[in-house]
Scaffold this motif. Structure first.
Motif, PDB file in Angstrom:
ATOM      1  N   MET A   1     -13.275 -13.952 -89.470  1.00 14.59           N
ATOM      2  CA  MET A   1     -12.113 -13.467 -88.735  1.00 14.59           C
ATOM      3  C   MET A   1     -10.847 -13.826 -89.508  1.00 14.59           C
ATOM      4  O   MET A   1     -10.646 -14.975 -89.871  1.00 14.59           O
ATOM      5  CB  MET A   1     -12.069 -14.120 -87.354  1.00 14.59           C
ATOM      6  CG  MET A   1     -10.897 -13.665 -86.537  1.00 14.59           C
ATOM      7  SD  MET A   1     -10.565 -14.640 -85.043  1.00 14.59           S
ATOM      8  CE  MET A   1     -12.160 -14.920 -84.362  1.00 14.59           C
ATOM      9  N   GLU A   2     -10.014 -12.799 -89.768  1.00 11.45           N
ATOM     10  CA  GLU A   2      -8.757 -13.043 -90.474  1.00 11.45           C
ATOM     11  C   GLU A   2      -7.680 -13.459 -89.485  1.00 11.45           C
ATOM     12  O   GLU A   2      -7.493 -12.806 -88.453  1.00 11.45           O
ATOM     13  CB  GLU A   2      -8.298 -11.772 -91.198  1.00 11.45           C
ATOM     14  CG  GLU A   2      -9.023 -11.487 -92.489  1.00 11.45           C
ATOM     15  CD  GLU A   2      -8.412 -10.303 -93.194  1.00 11.45           C
ATOM     16  OE1 GLU A   2      -7.478 -10.497 -93.988  1.00 11.45           O
ATOM     17  OE2 GLU A   2      -8.869  -9.178 -92.937  1.00 11.45           O
ATOM     18  N   LEU A   3      -6.957 -14.532 -89.821  1.00 12.71           N
ATOM     19  CA  LEU A   3      -5.873 -15.020 -88.974  1.00 12.71           C
ATOM     20  C   LEU A   3      -4.554 -14.896 -89.724  1.00 12.71           C
ATOM     21  O   LEU A   3      -4.450 -15.307 -90.875  1.00 12.71           O
ATOM     22  CB  LEU A   3      -6.112 -16.476 -88.585  1.00 12.71           C
ATOM     23  CG  LEU A   3      -7.347 -16.741 -87.727  1.00 12.71           C
ATOM     24  CD1 LEU A   3      -7.551 -18.238 -87.540  1.00 12.71           C
ATOM     25  CD2 LEU A   3      -7.228 -16.038 -86.373  1.00 12.71           C
ATOM     26  N   PHE A   4      -3.553 -14.302 -89.067  1.00 20.42           N
ATOM     27  CA  PHE A   4      -2.228 -14.129 -89.649  1.00 20.42           C
ATOM     28  C   PHE A   4      -1.221 -14.992 -88.911  1.00 20.42           C
ATOM     29  O   PHE A   4      -1.287 -15.130 -87.687  1.00 20.42           O
ATOM     30  CB  PHE A   4      -1.760 -12.670 -89.541  1.00 20.42           C
ATOM     31  CG  PHE A   4      -2.610 -11.670 -90.261  1.00 20.42           C
ATOM     32  CD1 PHE A   4      -3.490 -12.034 -91.269  1.00 20.42           C
ATOM     33  CD2 PHE A   4      -2.521 -10.328 -89.931  1.00 20.42           C
ATOM     34  CE1 PHE A   4      -4.266 -11.096 -91.931  1.00 20.42           C
ATOM     35  CE2 PHE A   4      -3.278  -9.381 -90.585  1.00 20.42           C
ATOM     36  CZ  PHE A   4      -4.155  -9.755 -91.588  1.00 20.42           C
ATOM     37  N   GLU A   5      -0.266 -15.543 -89.680  1.00 24.41           N
ATOM     38  CA  GLU A   5       0.855 -16.256 -89.063  1.00 24.41           C
ATOM     39  C   GLU A   5       1.964 -15.242 -88.814  1.00 24.41           C
ATOM     40  O   GLU A   5       2.336 -14.489 -89.713  1.00 24.41           O
ATOM     41  CB  GLU A   5       1.337 -17.370 -89.989  1.00 24.41           C
ATOM     42  CG  GLU A   5       0.288 -18.464 -90.155  1.00 24.41           C
ATOM     43  CD  GLU A   5       0.808 -19.656 -90.934  1.00 24.41           C
ATOM     44  OE1 GLU A   5       1.697 -20.348 -90.428  1.00 24.41           O
ATOM     45  OE2 GLU A   5       0.304 -19.878 -92.042  1.00 24.41           O
ATOM     46  N   LEU A   6       2.488 -15.219 -87.619  1.00 24.80           N
ATOM     47  CA  LEU A   6       3.554 -14.278 -87.283  1.00 24.80           C
ATOM     48  C   LEU A   6       4.855 -14.744 -87.927  1.00 24.80           C
ATOM     49  O   LEU A   6       5.113 -15.944 -88.055  1.00 24.80           O
ATOM     50  CB  LEU A   6       3.708 -14.146 -85.778  1.00 24.80           C
ATOM     51  CG  LEU A   6       2.441 -13.739 -85.011  1.00 24.80           C
ATOM     52  CD1 LEU A   6       2.784 -13.393 -83.568  1.00 24.80           C
ATOM     53  CD2 LEU A   6       1.700 -12.592 -85.679  1.00 24.80           C
ATOM     54  N   LEU A   7       5.661 -13.761 -88.343  1.00 19.44           N
ATOM     55  CA  LEU A   7       6.895 -14.046 -89.078  1.00 19.44           C
ATOM     56  C   LEU A   7       8.119 -13.555 -88.337  1.00 19.44           C
ATOM     57  O   LEU A   7       8.047 -12.684 -87.471  1.00 19.44           O
ATOM     58  CB  LEU A   7       6.853 -13.356 -90.455  1.00 19.44           C
ATOM     59  CG  LEU A   7       5.716 -13.692 -91.407  1.00 19.44           C
ATOM     60  CD1 LEU A   7       5.902 -12.952 -92.729  1.00 19.44           C
ATOM     61  CD2 LEU A   7       5.600 -15.195 -91.643  1.00 19.44           C
ATOM     62  N   ASN A   8       9.260 -14.108 -88.732  1.00 19.41           N
ATOM     63  CA  ASN A   8      10.562 -13.571 -88.347  1.00 19.41           C
ATOM     64  C   ASN A   8      10.953 -12.545 -89.404  1.00 19.41           C
ATOM     65  O   ASN A   8      10.343 -12.469 -90.475  1.00 19.41           O
ATOM     66  CB  ASN A   8      11.597 -14.697 -88.299  1.00 19.41           C
ATOM     67  CG  ASN A   8      11.228 -15.742 -87.264  1.00 19.41           C
ATOM     68  OD1 ASN A   8      11.031 -15.428 -86.094  1.00 19.41           O
ATOM     69  ND2 ASN A   8      11.114 -16.992 -87.697  1.00 19.41           N
ATOM     70  N   GLY A  15       5.292 -20.016 -86.321  1.00 24.34           N
ATOM     71  CA  GLY A  15       4.413 -21.058 -85.800  1.00 24.34           C
ATOM     72  C   GLY A  15       3.360 -20.520 -84.850  1.00 24.34           C
ATOM     73  O   GLY A  15       2.735 -21.281 -84.109  1.00 24.34           O
ATOM     74  N   ILE A  16       3.154 -19.208 -84.869  1.00 24.46           N
ATOM     75  CA  ILE A  16       2.151 -18.559 -84.012  1.00 24.46           C
ATOM     76  C   ILE A  16       1.110 -17.912 -84.922  1.00 24.46           C
ATOM     77  O   ILE A  16       1.465 -17.238 -85.892  1.00 24.46           O
ATOM     78  CB  ILE A  16       2.794 -17.481 -83.108  1.00 24.46           C
ATOM     79  CG1 ILE A  16       3.884 -18.096 -82.215  1.00 24.46           C
ATOM     80  CG2 ILE A  16       1.737 -16.759 -82.275  1.00 24.46           C
ATOM     81  CD1 ILE A  16       4.746 -17.068 -81.504  1.00 24.46           C
ATOM     82  N   VAL A  17      -0.162 -18.096 -84.600  1.00 23.95           N
ATOM     83  CA  VAL A  17      -1.259 -17.505 -85.372  1.00 23.95           C
ATOM     84  C   VAL A  17      -2.029 -16.554 -84.473  1.00 23.95           C
ATOM     85  O   VAL A  17      -2.329 -16.891 -83.324  1.00 23.95           O
ATOM     86  CB  VAL A  17      -2.190 -18.615 -85.918  1.00 23.95           C
ATOM     87  CG1 VAL A  17      -3.386 -18.014 -86.637  1.00 23.95           C
ATOM     88  CG2 VAL A  17      -1.422 -19.557 -86.833  1.00 23.95           C
ATOM     89  N   LYS A  18      -2.344 -15.360 -85.015  1.00 21.09           N
ATOM     90  CA  LYS A  18      -3.109 -14.371 -84.244  1.00 21.09           C
ATOM     91  C   LYS A  18      -4.166 -13.730 -85.130  1.00 21.09           C
ATOM     92  O   LYS A  18      -4.027 -13.675 -86.344  1.00 21.09           O
ATOM     93  CB  LYS A  18      -2.191 -13.279 -83.684  1.00 21.09           C
ATOM     94  CG  LYS A  18      -1.375 -13.724 -82.493  1.00 21.09           C
ATOM     95  CD  LYS A  18      -0.475 -12.647 -81.980  1.00 21.09           C
ATOM     96  CE  LYS A  18      -1.152 -11.700 -81.036  1.00 21.09           C
ATOM     97  NZ  LYS A  18      -0.180 -10.780 -80.393  1.00 21.09           N
TER      98      LYS A  18
END
Length: 194
Positions: A1-8, A15-18
């Motif tokens: 499963m690939e997890l991405f960190e959300l960006l501004n 600081g959110i991973v989805k």
């Protein structure tokens, strides 16, 4: 499963991973790196760009001509480490930070449908140019991701993008930034050929 960190929008991490699929379903802003590979053909007096043809079973833009190599920023990565990893995975090129010229960052967004499923892409990309010379025998592309590689004339690609050829999934604005950079870079080569 690939997890991405959300960006501004400025490329900093929230600081959110989805999970990847949720990110593209919900249109969360995430990161990616694009690495362009180019060469100057003295024989033909033209700039050539290495393009990859995406596999037909890819979840986005199947079968399209795309950036030399590109990929999402995985959890724990930054734009540079993503670029280096993708060059190794997709093209078999083992490079270092010093081998890359940072060209610009961009914010891209689009809503699409692929294989009958909605796909919402919102990315902050860092766009790089590989400085080192690449010969065909150096390339060992990832067959799970890429159908084929091809050197194409830079002017030809520009015309295809301007004419909205659906076989190309390259952002025109990004390509024009690259194209202008390369024309300036190789201008001396053209003069030396005459």
């Amino acid at each position: 499963m690939e997890l991405f960190e959300l960006l501004n929008e400025d490329g900093t991490k929230q600081g959110i991973v989805k999970e990847r699929e949720a990110v593209h379903r919900e249109g969360d802003l995430h990161g990616g790196s694009h690495v362009w590979v180019s060469r100057y053909s003295a024989k033909y007096k033209r700039i050539e760009i290495l393009l990859q043809k995406r596999r037909f079973d890819k979840d986005a833009f199947p079968g399209c001509w795309d950036v030399s190599c590109a990929g999402h920023m995985d959890q724990g990565e930054d734009f540079i480490t993503t670029a280096i990893r993708e060059a190794g995975e997709e093209l078999g090129l083992f490079i270092e930070k010093e081998d890359l010229d940072f060209l610009f960052s961009q914010l891209v967004e689009g809503k699409y449908v692929f294989h009958g499923k909605p796909f919402w892409n919102r990315e902050v990309n860092h766009v790089f140019l590989l400085k080192k010379e690449v010969q065909g025998d150096m390339l060992n592309f990832q067959k799970e991701e890429i159908e084929m590689l091809e050197w194409q004339d830079a002017e030809h690609i520009k015309n295809e993008l301007i004419n909205n050829n659906p076989e190309y999934c390259i952002f025109l604005k990004e390509y024009m930034g690259l194209y202008e950079y390369l024309v300036n870079k190789y201008e001396g080569n053209k003069a030396g050929d005459e």
